[in-house]
Design a protein around this motif. Structure first.
Motif, PDB file in Angstrom:
ATOM      1  N   PRO A  51       0.768  -1.354  -0.065  1.00  0.00           N
ATOM      2  CA  PRO A  51       0.020   0.030  -0.145  1.00  0.00           C
ATOM      3  C   PRO A  51       0.846   1.191   0.028  1.00  0.00           C
ATOM      4  CG  PRO A  51      -0.645  -1.598   1.694  1.00  0.00           C
ATOM      5  CD  PRO A  51       0.723  -1.909   1.173  1.00  0.00           C
ATOM      6  N   GLY A  52       0.570   2.139  -0.997  1.00  0.00           N
ATOM      7  CA  GLY A  52       1.343   3.277  -0.862  1.00  0.00           C
ATOM      8  C   GLY A  52       2.294   3.404  -2.181  1.00  0.00           C
ATOM      9  N   ILE A  53       2.497   2.215  -2.596  1.00  0.00           N
ATOM     10  CA  ILE A  53       3.188   2.120  -3.877  1.00  0.00           C
ATOM     11  C   ILE A  53       2.109   1.800  -5.191  1.00  0.00           C
ATOM     12  CG2 ILE A  53       5.171   0.861  -5.215  1.00  0.00           C
ATOM     13  CD1 ILE A  53       6.287   0.059  -2.638  1.00  0.00           C
ATOM     14  N   GLY A  54       2.253   2.987  -5.884  1.00  0.00           N
ATOM     15  CA  GLY A  54       1.112   2.733  -7.085  1.00  0.00           C
ATOM     16  C   GLY A  54       1.841   2.619  -8.297  1.00  0.00           C
ATOM     17  N   ARG A  55       1.271   2.573  -9.478  1.00  0.00           N
ATOM     18  CA  ARG A  55       1.966   2.779 -10.597  1.00  0.00           C
ATOM     19  C   ARG A  55       3.010   3.487 -10.922  1.00  0.00           C
ATOM     20  NH1 ARG A  55      -2.950   5.484 -12.761  1.00  0.00           N
ATOM     21  NH2 ARG A  55      -2.149   6.841 -14.390  1.00  0.00           N
ATOM     22  N   VAL A  56       3.332   4.468 -10.541  1.00  0.00           N
ATOM     23  CA  VAL A  56       4.515   5.344 -10.838  1.00  0.00           C
ATOM     24  C   VAL A  56       5.639   4.876 -10.155  1.00  0.00           C
ATOM     25  CG1 VAL A  56       5.461   7.710 -10.625  1.00  0.00           C
ATOM     26  CG2 VAL A  56       2.884   7.460 -11.471  1.00  0.00           C
ATOM     27  N   ASN A  57       5.464   4.778  -8.807  1.00  0.00           N
ATOM     28  CA  ASN A  57       6.576   4.509  -8.120  1.00  0.00           C
ATOM     29  C   ASN A  57       6.910   2.829  -8.332  1.00  0.00           C
ATOM     30  OD1 ASN A  57       7.233   6.306  -6.243  1.00  0.00           O
ATOM     31  ND2 ASN A  57       5.343   6.275  -5.345  1.00  0.00           N
ATOM     32  N   GLU A  58       5.973   2.179  -8.818  1.00  0.00           N
ATOM     33  CA  GLU A  58       6.302   0.703  -9.335  1.00  0.00           C
ATOM     34  C   GLU A  58       7.413   0.900 -10.351  1.00  0.00           C
ATOM     35  OE1 GLU A  58       3.536  -1.586 -11.314  1.00  0.00           O
ATOM     36  OE2 GLU A  58       4.344  -3.433 -10.864  1.00  0.00           O
ATOM     37  N   ARG A  59       7.009   1.628 -11.568  1.00  0.00           N
ATOM     38  CA  ARG A  59       7.813   1.610 -12.586  1.00  0.00           C
ATOM     39  C   ARG A  59       9.186   2.445 -12.202  1.00  0.00           C
ATOM     40  NH1 ARG A  59       6.376   4.227 -18.225  1.00  0.00           N
ATOM     41  NH2 ARG A  59       8.402   3.679 -18.592  1.00  0.00           N
ATOM     42  N   LEU A  60       9.205   3.444 -11.459  1.00  0.00           N
ATOM     43  CA  LEU A  60      10.461   3.903 -10.728  1.00  0.00           C
ATOM     44  C   LEU A  60      11.135   3.027 -10.127  1.00  0.00           C
ATOM     45  CD1 LEU A  60      10.662   6.912 -11.738  1.00  0.00           C
ATOM     46  CD2 LEU A  60       9.448   7.474  -9.463  1.00  0.00           C
ATOM     47  N   LEU A  61      10.746   2.318  -9.056  1.00  0.00           N
ATOM     48  CA  LEU A  61      11.777   1.244  -8.427  1.00  0.00           C
ATOM     49  C   LEU A  61      12.094   0.163  -9.537  1.00  0.00           C
ATOM     50  CD1 LEU A  61       9.335   1.101  -5.213  1.00  0.00           C
ATOM     51  CD2 LEU A  61      11.788   1.836  -5.432  1.00  0.00           C
ATOM     52  N   GLU A  62      11.077  -0.116 -10.423  1.00  0.00           N
ATOM     53  CA  GLU A  62      11.735  -1.182 -11.201  1.00  0.00           C
ATOM     54  C   GLU A  62      12.688  -0.845 -12.070  1.00  0.00           C
ATOM     55  OE1 GLU A  62       9.182  -1.798 -14.680  1.00  0.00           O
ATOM     56  OE2 GLU A  62       9.413  -4.158 -14.439  1.00  0.00           O
ATOM     57  N   SER A  63      12.746   0.420 -12.300  1.00  0.00           N
ATOM     58  CA  SER A  63      13.960   0.765 -13.130  1.00  0.00           C
ATOM     59  C   SER A  63      15.450   0.812 -12.582  1.00  0.00           C
ATOM     60  CB  SER A  63      13.769   2.509 -13.722  1.00  0.00           C
ATOM     61  OG  SER A  63      14.238   3.227 -12.573  1.00  0.00           O
ATOM     62  N   ILE A  64      15.223   0.872 -11.264  1.00  0.00           N
ATOM     63  CA  ILE A  64      16.774   0.545 -10.725  1.00  0.00           C
ATOM     64  C   ILE A  64      16.754  -1.052 -10.146  1.00  0.00           C
ATOM     65  CG2 ILE A  64      17.178   2.878  -9.771  1.00  0.00           C
ATOM     66  CD1 ILE A  64      16.238   2.030  -7.042  1.00  0.00           C
ATOM     67  N   GLY A  65      15.782  -1.698 -10.652  1.00  0.00           N
ATOM     68  CA  GLY A  65      15.843  -3.160 -10.405  1.00  0.00           C
ATOM     69  C   GLY A  65      15.200  -3.613  -9.193  1.00  0.00           C
ATOM     70  N   ILE A  66      14.313  -2.905  -8.903  1.00  0.00           N
ATOM     71  CA  ILE A  66      13.463  -3.587  -7.643  1.00  0.00           C
ATOM     72  C   ILE A  66      12.059  -3.836  -8.372  1.00  0.00           C
ATOM     73  CG2 ILE A  66      12.495  -2.674  -5.525  1.00  0.00           C
ATOM     74  CD1 ILE A  66      14.855  -0.752  -5.156  1.00  0.00           C
ATOM     75  N   LYS A  67      11.720  -5.075  -7.915  1.00  0.00           N
ATOM     76  CA  LYS A  67      10.366  -5.475  -8.467  1.00  0.00           C
ATOM     77  C   LYS A  67       9.813  -6.145  -7.207  1.00  0.00           C
ATOM     78  CE  LYS A  67       9.487  -7.202 -12.821  1.00  0.00           C
ATOM     79  NZ  LYS A  67      10.017  -7.128 -14.230  1.00  0.00           N
ATOM     80  N   THR A  68      10.468  -6.731  -6.318  1.00  0.00           N
ATOM     81  CA  THR A  68       9.905  -7.340  -5.072  1.00  0.00           C
ATOM     82  C   THR A  68      10.623  -6.716  -3.894  1.00  0.00           C
ATOM     83  OG1 THR A  68      11.739  -9.174  -4.723  1.00  0.00           O
ATOM     84  CG2 THR A  68       9.936  -9.605  -6.276  1.00  0.00           C
ATOM     85  N   CYS A  69      10.074  -6.931  -2.723  1.00  0.00           N
ATOM     86  CA  CYS A  69      10.457  -6.352  -1.667  1.00  0.00           C
ATOM     87  C   CYS A  69      11.930  -7.112  -1.031  1.00  0.00           C
ATOM     88  CB  CYS A  69       9.759  -6.853  -0.315  1.00  0.00           C
ATOM     89  SG  CYS A  69       8.038  -5.768  -0.515  1.00  0.00           S
ATOM     90  N   ALA A  70      12.121  -7.986  -1.669  1.00  0.00           N
ATOM     91  CA  ALA A  70      13.560  -8.710  -1.466  1.00  0.00           C
ATOM     92  C   ALA A  70      14.726  -7.649  -2.079  1.00  0.00           C
ATOM     93  CB  ALA A  70      13.735 -10.167  -1.800  1.00  0.00           C
TER      94      ALA A  70
END
Length: 669
Positions: free
Chosen positions: A287-306
DNA sequence: GTGTTACGAGTTG
DNA sequence: CCTACCAACTCGTAACAC
């Protein structure tokens, strides 16, 4: 519910980058949702096809482009920021922070998140058994929800009806019946309250409970307790509930989705299980991570909480963008476990807005606006609010959204005042073609005194649901604008959930006047501040000029978060880039977290000097005094978790090393 | 320097 | 046949005015 349809993309294939990520964007929350859909890519394709060429689509395309751009900047920043820092050291510091957080972990409370299954659809089903087993959607222009059968076709809440119809030609449309949902909601919440009188409703079909005490008193296990609760809800209402049991709200919420229709999930209350649980969890589920932050994080290699852990150094170095503190907590599965009803005082704004077929007739629009003003008026008076700032919001037929605000020296709430302010703001925009218009009031004053006995303040009268009421009421002018107000009704019913509840909760206390607190009376002068001279052309331009085509000088681009370019009103003002404005440091030191140079000004406020912090940020931090909003300095969460923090990075740092004794003093201010 | 205003973005249900 | 993509709210950030 909705339009997160525009989820995100993965690394887009080279071919048609844009299209790829766009298709995803247009597609659906799919990524997350449980067991739907035959073939998601097929569904995505259909949705993209159907939307193609529409203004909505074009706007999405643009937003997608902007996001991509923003991501590129982030990546660039990352590359720069990583240079020359002692990775090991940063890592060690982050690990220390993690350890500190870990030591704060609280596993003593049993938190439950309850969530009704396809709430509106289920309620409709009760009164119309015919629908059983059939794919149907509730709502018309935009679906508020879809039956499970419909979901198999990719139909979702928030989806426009015509797209749903395309995905599922046999789809049956059912109208919303709002009061029914509210009644039902009240019944359900009443049941939940038997288990925790202090529960936190979070929409009309879900809520958080702390059942620690209940379980204790009744010598019952959490799981049995929840099972029983769910059974009772079913017996009394014939509706099914899903639930998640965990040590904090975030986890409970995620868990309730786990066995979704009519199931429950209990997360073991030990560190190991929790971390394991988080390990493979998509960050999008948080909760709190929406589609924008998802993409942003994904861009630095973060998809899962690990992945958060894996990339902790980058996050630490770019705390400002990503929110180190929040992400670390998320990685650990730590979040707030505080459950209590929302307090009335927490409200910060109140508003009303309306979508309609695009219109450029000024008189009609003003009528519309007037109508909204009167809705807002009754909303405000019904609930006992007045406010000092009025904000006009409108959306062009291109889906571009703008807001214009005006602050006053006194509190207002009457239709007359709201309308006249709104009108002035709107008229100043020139000739525009608009599909939505609305007003919002902020800097509120609560006419209902802080109730001495704050206990009974919630839920007593949930059906006072003002928004709906009003909209159903007086619609004189509307008929002139609407061919049929079918669609209109639909909007009324669009999203009743949360707010209705909140209103309801607020409804109780007696009205009593409190003296006019003059706290905000100061900047009288500044309120009169004229619009920036150059800004006129910056307004959405009427006519034929597409905004993108307007030269920058005249129409500055919308600020983009990462390195903000300055908003319209700033045109022609200062020329330096405040983003890189380095504060006048009195002393420099090495940041204990990231090892960058840290400047401390004479007030004891800290800032990294290589990027990010502007003087005003420092000022803000300073004026923030308490250090609540997480010391606007660096190394604090910028991502705003809905689940309150217990400790923030900076505090931790400060506690760690005795540096800056003055900081504390100042903060206490 | 401090306090205030304004506006876009993002999330949620 | 056509239908035509939400509302409410919070936050961060920059600039302005004394």
């Amino acid at each position: 519910m909705q339009m997160q349809n525009l989820t995100t993309s993965h690394q887009e294939p080279p071919q048609s980058q844009e299209t790829e990520s766009l298709v995803q964007r247009l597609a659906g929350p799919s990524s997350g949702k449980a067991g739907l859909a035959k073939d998601q890519t097929e569904i995505n394709r259909i949705i993209a096809d159907v939307s193609k060429g529409s203004k909505f689509y074009e706007n999405e395309k643009k937003k997608d482009r902007e996001l991509t751009e923003r991501i590129n900047k982030v990546l660039k920043t990352r590359d720069e920021v990583v240079k020359g820092v002692d990775i090991r050291k940063v890592e060690a510091n982050v690990d220390r922070l993690l350890a500190e957080m870990e030591s704060q972990r609280d596993l003593t409370q049993t938190i439950v998140h309850v969530d009704m299954d396809a709430f509106y659809a289920s309620v409709e089903l009760l009164s119309n058994p015919e629908l059983a087993g059939k794919p149907f959607g509730v709502g018309r222009g935009v679906l508020t929800t879809a039956s499970y059968e419909a979901r198999k076709y990719g139909v979702r809440s928030g989806m426009p009806g015509f797209i749903a119809k395309r995905l599922c030609p046999d789809l049956i449309f059912v109208q919303n019946h709002f009061s029914k949902y509210m009644d039902m909601s009240n019944r359900i919440m009443a049941i939940f309250k038997r288990y925790d009188p202090n529960m936190l409703p979070a929409g009309c079909d879900e809520g958080y409970l702390n059942i620690t005490a209940y379980c204790e008193e009744h010598s019952i296990s959490a799981e049995d307790c929840v099972r029983e609760m769910r059974r009772i809800v079913f017996e009394e209402t014939k509706l099914t509930v899903s639930a998640g049991i965990a040590p904090n709200k975030m986890l409970a919420k995620i868990c309730s989705d786990r066995n979704k229709p009519n199931g429950q999930f209990h997360l073991p209350f030990d560190r190991k299980s929790i971390v394991a649980f988080m390990h493979d969890l998509s960050i999008r589920k948080v909760p709190g991570i929406g589609r924008v932050n998802e993409r942003l994080l994904e861009s630095i290699g973060i998809k899962t909480c690990a992945d958060i852990f894996t990339h902790r150094v980058v996050i630490a170095l770019m705390d400002k963008q990503f929110g180190l503190h929040f992400l670390l907590r998320t990685h650990l599965g730590i979040a707030s476990n505080e459950v209590q009803p929302i307090q009335r005082e927490e409200r910060k704004s109140i508003g009303a807005e309306r979508t309609f077929p695009p219109l450029d007739d000024r008189d009609k629009l003003l009528q519309m606006l007037e109508h909204i003003a009167s809705e807002l008026e009754s909303d405000m008076s019904r609930n006992g609010w007045m406010g000092k700032t009025v904000t006009l919001k409108y959306k062009l037929d291109t889906y571009q959204v703008f807001t214009r605000a005006k602050s006053l020296t006194r509190y207002v709430s009457s239709k007359q005042e709201l309308f006249s302010i709104g009108r002035d703001l709107f008229v100043a925009e020139g000739h525009v073609k608009v599909r939505l218009i609305g007003l919002r009031v902020t800097r509120l004053k609560d006419l209902r005194a802080p109730s001495p006995a704050g206990i009974k303040r919630f839920f007593e009268s949930a059906n006072s649901s003002p928004r709906k009421r009003q909209k159903l009421g007086s619609e004189g002018m509307r008929d002139e604008i609407y061919e049929n107000d079918e669609q209109e009704k639909q909007h009324m019913d669009a999203m009743p959930g949360f707010y209705e509840h909140e209103e309801a909760m607020h409804h109780v206390n007696a009205v009593e006047e409190s003296e006019d607190d003059q706290r905000g009376m100061v900047a009288e002068k500044s309120r009169e501040r004229p619009r920036p001279p150059v800004s006129a052309p910056a307004r959405p331009l009427t006519s034929l000029v597409k905004l993108e085509d307007v030269p920058r000088k005249i129409s500055p681009p919308k600020p983009k978060p990462l390195g903000r370019e300055r908003s319209k009103s700033d045109v022609g003002q200062r020329s330096k880039d405040p983003y890189f404005d380095v504060p006048n440091g009195k002393q420099a030191q090495v940041c204990p977290i990231c090892s960058r140079t840290l400047v401390t000004d004479n007030q004891g406020l800290n800032a990294h000097v290589d990027f990010c912090l502007s003087r005003s940020a420092i000022q803000e931090a300073r004026s923030n005094g308490g250090g609540t909003s997480a010391d606007k300095s660096e190394h604090t969460a910028s991502a705003k978790p809905p689940f309150g923090p217990t400790l923030n990075g900076w505090d931790f740092l400060m506690a760690q090393k005795e540096t800056n004794p003055r900081t504390k003093d100042k903060k206490r201010k």
